[in-house]
Structures are given as structure tokens and as C-alpha cells.
Design an enzyme around this catalytic site. Structure first.
Site, mmCIF file in Angstrom:
data_model
loop_
_atom_site.group_PDB
_atom_site.id
_atom_site.type_symbol
_atom_site.label_atom_id
_atom_site.label_comp_id
_atom_site.label_asym_id
_atom_site.label_seq_id
_atom_site.Cartn_x
_atom_site.Cartn_y
_atom_site.Cartn_z
ATOM 1 N N LYS A 16 9.903 -10.726 -1.726
ATOM 2 C CA LYS A 16 9.869 -9.702 -2.848
ATOM 3 C C LYS A 16 9.196 -8.258 -2.226
ATOM 4 O O LYS A 16 7.979 -8.587 -2.089
ATOM 5 C CB LYS A 16 8.458 -10.048 -3.737
ATOM 6 C CG LYS A 16 9.410 -11.450 -5.089
ATOM 7 C CD LYS A 16 8.938 -10.561 -6.177
ATOM 8 C CE LYS A 16 9.141 -11.401 -7.340
ATOM 9 N NZ LYS A 16 7.947 -12.239 -7.950
ATOM 10 N N MET B 228 -0.005 -2.058 -6.312
ATOM 11 C CA MET B 228 1.029 -1.098 -5.626
ATOM 12 C C MET B 228 1.710 0.348 -6.218
ATOM 13 O O MET B 228 2.018 0.011 -6.737
ATOM 14 C CB MET B 228 2.212 -1.932 -6.880
ATOM 15 C CG MET B 228 2.256 -3.836 -6.644
ATOM 16 S SD MET B 228 3.801 -4.356 -7.683
ATOM 17 C CE MET B 228 1.971 -4.762 -9.077
ATOM 18 N N ASP C 80 6.178 -16.136 -2.227
ATOM 19 C CA ASP C 80 6.332 -15.343 -1.853
ATOM 20 C C ASP C 80 5.598 -14.556 -0.347
ATOM 21 O O ASP C 80 5.275 -14.713 0.143
ATOM 22 C CB ASP C 80 6.482 -14.466 -3.121
ATOM 23 C CG ASP C 80 6.187 -14.923 -3.559
ATOM 24 O OD1 ASP C 80 4.083 -14.815 -2.706
ATOM 25 O OD2 ASP C 80 5.697 -14.388 -4.789
HETATM 26 C C1 LIG Z 1 2.549 -8.085 -6.251
HETATM 27 S S1 LIG Z 1 0.811 -7.181 -6.764
HETATM 28 C C2 LIG Z 1 0.537 -8.812 -6.341
HETATM 29 C C3 LIG Z 1 -0.310 -9.239 -7.120
HETATM 30 C C4 LIG Z 1 -1.150 -10.015 -6.941
HETATM 31 N N1 LIG Z 1 -0.974 -11.132 -8.092
HETATM 32 C C5 LIG Z 1 -2.742 -10.423 -7.152
HETATM 33 O O1 LIG Z 1 -3.242 -10.856 -8.230
HETATM 34 O O2 LIG Z 1 -3.260 -10.183 -6.366
HETATM 35 C C6 LIG Z 1 1.462 -6.676 -5.103
HETATM 36 C C7 LIG Z 1 -0.173 -5.853 -4.799
HETATM 37 O O3 LIG Z 1 -1.052 -6.867 -4.884
HETATM 38 C C8 LIG Z 1 -2.304 -5.989 -4.416
HETATM 39 N N2 LIG Z 1 -2.815 -7.252 -2.906
HETATM 40 C C9 LIG Z 1 -2.038 -8.241 -2.852
HETATM 41 N N3 LIG Z 1 -2.433 -8.559 -1.753
HETATM 42 C C10 LIG Z 1 -3.312 -7.814 -0.903
HETATM 43 C C11 LIG Z 1 -4.239 -7.474 0.308
HETATM 44 N N4 LIG Z 1 -4.908 -9.014 0.725
HETATM 45 N N5 LIG Z 1 -4.331 -6.448 0.575
HETATM 46 C C12 LIG Z 1 -4.355 -5.174 -0.593
HETATM 47 N N6 LIG Z 1 -4.061 -5.273 -1.450
HETATM 48 C C13 LIG Z 1 -3.722 -6.581 -1.880
HETATM 49 C C14 LIG Z 1 -1.302 -4.644 -3.477
HETATM 50 O O4 LIG Z 1 -1.900 -3.636 -4.182
HETATM 51 C C15 LIG Z 1 -0.506 -5.153 -3.491
HETATM 52 O O5 LIG Z 1 1.321 -4.308 -3.572
#
Ligand SMILES: C[S@@+](CC[C@H](N)C(=O)[O-])C[C@H]1O[C@@H](n2cnc3c(N)ncnc32)[C@H](O)[C@@H]1O
Length: 474
Positions: free
Chosen positions: A272, A385, A250
Site C-alpha cells: 500500500k 496523506m 503493510d
Molecule cells: C493510510 S494513513 C494510515 C494512518 C494510520 N492508520 C494512523 O492511525 O496513523 C497513512 C498516513 O498516515 C500518516 N502517518 C502514518 N505514520 C506516520 C509517521 N510515522 N510519520 C508521519 N506520518 C505518518 C501519513 O500522513 C501517512 O500518509
């Protein structure tokens, strides 16, 4: 070649170490691993060697080296800090044709000791001919990462089935093909994940069916790819990425990470993004089941960790119901990756004794959290998010008792070369998001620990002219 690499059987054979310091101790522990009978000649012993002597694992001759010490031994290591003694040991050993190694003087000995990767019975030895032990160690570290720790178990399994396979496949070529398929496929993966009995059954089935490709269902690897920097992948993630037949990924999986999946694997993007899901979650769940039932090894690659706001639980629930084999590989979640790369410790003795990960995005688009529990002065709150719900977040945290001046960090595209860290407070957060045009993926960190960013930041901010893919450190 300056040296012939050989593996020397010294089990229950007498070996001598001259010297009683810490370097001698390292060599002694290697000799003991190879089950040699070790005698140490030295007036004194370091702490480690004393312990071994007390446990009865080595013999100690408490005096200086004497010529007769070499009688009967099958190998000797000279490890004293007296060059003259080392030279004498070497000279005498070579006269008597006893293999000798001299610490730090490869030219004085008849053998050198390599850096080793021990996956017994698999053993990998790396040598630079004594010219650079540091380089040998670096090479070893690289190999360590790419060879699963359970390789030894795999070798044992192969050993125990060798005769059966030989009988079932008398032809050398088809036997080789059989083993290649087995060692690169599900049987090996089962061994690596601790399912030795299942691996044995599957291998037996393949032998019974005399088939090089056992008739097995596909499987799903649910793998956390971390927040973006490919260096943060786990060894297991990387290995499975290179094995998969098909990759379902994704938006959060960075291009640098996609570059590491097997070149000829089929790749399926399931998107997504907020309000424009490329594929509904239910359909993703079904897709994984369908692909696995076609007998494929499916890599379900997700950003961060699959079990933290990743809906990984839902995906494997259906697989479990359908009896499809799967494994889950944890990844570094955004909170860990972003906080480390922003220099913001999530807990700190003086500022925060607890840390909470929450989602700022609920199923129906609302933000409905236990604000009373979140708005706690000695706690760090990490919002995943959270951009869309930021107005509610600021309002509620202040309404529930946090000062409006509480520091807040926005980490955009954390751990990637495009990372941006912006510091605000609860009452300026919305302005910063708007003025700086902050976009997802962004993590919001609320709490006093954020004030440490200024002191502890170590990754350079991104500038327009930076070369993509190159990280700048302070
Ligand atoms: C659907 S969640 C997935 C989280 C993921 N499973 C994790 O453990 O990091 C998506 C959110 O994770 C955060 N996120 C994921 N990767 C990121 C990154 N490289 N930098 C900042 N925020 C991130 C953001 O808040 C984003 O909206």
C-alpha cells in the site's frame, strides 16, 4: 538462598502493625488485601489509617507499643520511625517465634515483603533479598506489562475445570499438553477479552472431544502498531504479535516493530503505497478470511490505529459477515505520535480549542473537504496523506480565511529515529516540501500550536551519521 519464598495464609488471623504513619498504612493495606484481622498500635494515626479505623477495617490501640501486644498475633510488622521501638518489637517477636518484618531493616526481621504482581489467584512475588527494593519494583513493572490483567480470570477458569480435565485425560503427560494448548490459545484470548462464556463453551468442547487441539476456526487480530517507535505498542498488541501464526502487514509497520513478531510466524506483505498497491483492499479482506478459515491465528498489523484512516472497518466487516472471530487492538495514531515527538500539543488553551483529523487523499485522488469548517483560527487541522494534495490544501485554507502566515509543521517518519520536523507557513509549505525533498509518510499539522515547536521540541533532529535505531533526546 537467603530467604525461602512462601505464601502465607493469614485470612481472619490477627496481625499487628506497630506504627501509624504512611509506610505502616501501605503494609496495613496489603494485610487487609490478604484478609487479615489488623491491629495498629500507635499513639497517632495518619489520615489513611484513620479512615480505615472509622470504616471499622482495623483496630487501633492508641498508645506506645507494649510487650503484651504480641500475644496471639501470627505476624508483626514494625514500622515506626523510632529504631529502638522497632528493635524491641523484633527481639521480642523472635523470642516468641512470631514472624516479624522491620521496615527498612531486613536484617532485623525474620521475613521480608516482596514486590508483588497481583492477578489473584495468580500471585507473583519479586524480591532482591531486601538489597534493592527499587530494583524489585523495576522488575515488577516489566512483569506487569507482560502478564495480562485478566490472568486471574484465566486461573479461575482452570480451577473450575480441573476435575473434568483430570477425568478426561487421566494420563499426566496428555493432561499437561492439553492445558498448555488451552492456556496459549483461543480459550485464553477469549478470557482476556472478556468473553468468559465463550471460553467456557470452547473449553468444554475440547474436553468432550478429548482433543488437545480443539477444532476451532482461526481468528483475526486487527492490531494498531502505532506510528513507528516500538515502545509505543500496547501490551495487548505485543502479546498478540507473539501468538500469531501468520502476519499480514503493510508499509507503515516499521522494521523495528516487525522484529517483535513471533519468529516462526509466516509473514505476508500487502504493501500500500500511493498509486502502487501491492494488493488491492478487497483482496486483503479476502486473504484474512481465507487464512482464518484455514484455522490460523492471523495478525493483521497496521500502522497507527486501525480505525483512523486505516480501512480497518472494511476488513472486519467481511470477517463479521463470515462469522470469523476477531478482535481490534487500538494503536497510537500518527497525529498523536507525531505531535508528541515534535513537541506540538494538538490543543492548547491559548491557541486551539479543537482539533480535526482529515485525509488529504480521497478515493478518486481528489481533495474535496469542507474547507470552510477547517479554516478556523482556533483549530488545529491534521492532514494525513496530505503531501500530494498540499497545493490544494494551502490554496483553500488561505481562500477560506486563514492568514498565509499560519504556521504549518511537516513531520516525516514521526517517532522513528529518522523523524524530521520542518516548520513552514501556508504560503511557504510547497517550497519546503520541494526543497527538503519530503517523502511519505508525512503528517501535516496546520495551526497556531505549531509555533510552540521551537520551545517544546525534545527529540533531536535526525542526522545522516546517527546510529539507526538509537533515539537522541535533547
Ligand atoms: C493510510 S494513513 C494510515 C494512518 C494510520 N492508520 C494512523 O492511525 O496513523 C497513512 C498516513 O498516515 C500518516 N502517518 C502514518 N505514520 C506516520 C509517521 N510515522 N510519520 C508521519 N506520518 C505518518 C501519513 O500522513 C501517512 O500518509
Amino acid at each position: 538462598m537467603e530467604h525461602l519464598p512462601i505464601f502465607f495464609q493469614i485470612k481472619n488471623k490477627p496481625c499487628l502493625v506497630v506504627g501509624g504513619g504512611s509506610i505502616a498504612a501501605r503494609k496495613v493495606s496489603l494485610l487487609l488485601k490478604a484478609q487479615a484481622e489488623v491491629t495498629v498500635v500507635s499513639p497517632e494515626l495518619c489520615h489513611e489509617l484513620k479512615l480505615l479505623q472509622e470504616e471499622g477495617k482495623i483496630q487501633h490501640v492508641a498508645r506506645e507499643f507494649e510487650d503484651m501486644d504480641l500475644e496471639n498475633c501470627v505476624a508483626v510488622i514494625a514500622a515506626t520511625d523510632a529504631p529502638r521501638v522497632n528493635e524491641r518489637v523484633s527481639q521480642l517477636a523472635q523470642q516468641l517465634r512470631v514472624p516479624v518484618n522491620v521496615i527498612d531493616k531486613p536484617e532485623l526481621g525474620s521475613f521480608i515483603m516482596p514486590s508483588i504482581i497481583d492477578r489473584s489467584p495468580v500471585m507473583i512475588a519479586v524480591s532482591t533479598g531486601g538489597s534493592s527494593p527499587v530494583l524489585a519494583r523495576l522488575i515488577r513493572t516489566r512483569l506487569e506489562g507482560s502478564i495480562p490483567a485478566a490472568y486471574g480470570h484465566l486461573a479461575q477458569l482452570v480451577e473450575s475445570f480441573r476435575d473434568k480435565v483430570k477425568a478426561a485425560f487421566p494420563n499426566v503427560k496428555s493432561r499437561r499438553n492439553f492445558w498448555e494448548r488451552i492456556l496459549e490459545g483461543t480459550v485464553a484470548e477469549l478470557v482476556f477479552t472478556g468473553h468468559g462464556d465463550d471460553a467456557r463453551k470452547l473449553l468444554q468442547k475440547a474436553i468432550d472431544e478429548q482433543s488437545e487441539v480443539p477444532d476451532i476456526p482461526g481468528e483475526v487480530f486487527l492490531v494498531g502498531a502505532g506510528p513507528g517507535d516500538p515502545d509505543l505498542l500496547t501490551f495487548r498488541a505485543l502479546r498478540l504479535m507473539q501468538q500469531a501464526d501468520v502476519v499480514v502487514y503493510d508499509r507503515l509497520v516499521s522494521p523495528a516493530i516487525m522484529d517483535l513478531v513471533r519468529r516462526d510466524a509466516e509473514v505476508i506483505y500487502v504493501g500500500k503505497e500511493r498509486d502502487k498497491h501491492t494488493m488491492q483492499q478487497e483482496n486483503i479482506n479476502q486473504l484474512l478470511v481465507r487464512l482464518a478459515k484455514e484455522g490460523k491465528r492471523v495478525l493483521r498489523l497496521k500502522g497507527g490505529d486501525p480505525f483512523i484512516f486505516g480501512r480497518g472497518g472494511e476488513e472486519i466487516e467481511l470477517l463479521a459477515q463470515q462469522g470469523i472471530p476477531f478482535q481490534v487492538v487500538p494503536g497510537i495514531t500518527a497525529a498523536n505520535g507525531c505531535s508528541s515527538y515534535a513537541g506540538i500539543p494538538l490543543t492548547h488553551r491559548d491557541y486551539a480549542q479543537s482539533c480535526v483529523f482529515v485525509t488529504g487523499h480521497l478515493k478518486d485522488g481528489t481533495v474535496d473537504l469542507n474547507w470552510k469548517a477547517l479554516a478556523h483560527p482556533n483549530q488545529t487541522v491534521v492532514f494525513y496523506m496530505g503531501l500530494h494534495g498540499a497545493p490544494t490544501l494551502c490554496k483553500e485554507m488561505i481562500a477560506h480565511g486563514l492568514p498565509a502566515s499560519t504556521p504549518v509543521a511537516l513531520v516525516e517518519q514521526g517517532t522513528t529515529p529518522q523523524q524530521r520536523v520542518l516548520i513552514a507557513t501556508l504560503d511557504t509549505l510547497l517550497d519546503v516540501i520541494k526543497n527538503e525533498d519530503i517523502k511519505p509518510p508525512t503528517l501535516i499539522i496546520v495551526g497556531e500550536v505549531v509555533s510552540l515547536h521551537d520551545k517544546l521540541k525534545w527529540v533531536e533532529e535526525h542526522h545522516e551519521n546517527d546510529v539507526d535505531g538509537v533515539f537522541a533526546y535533547k
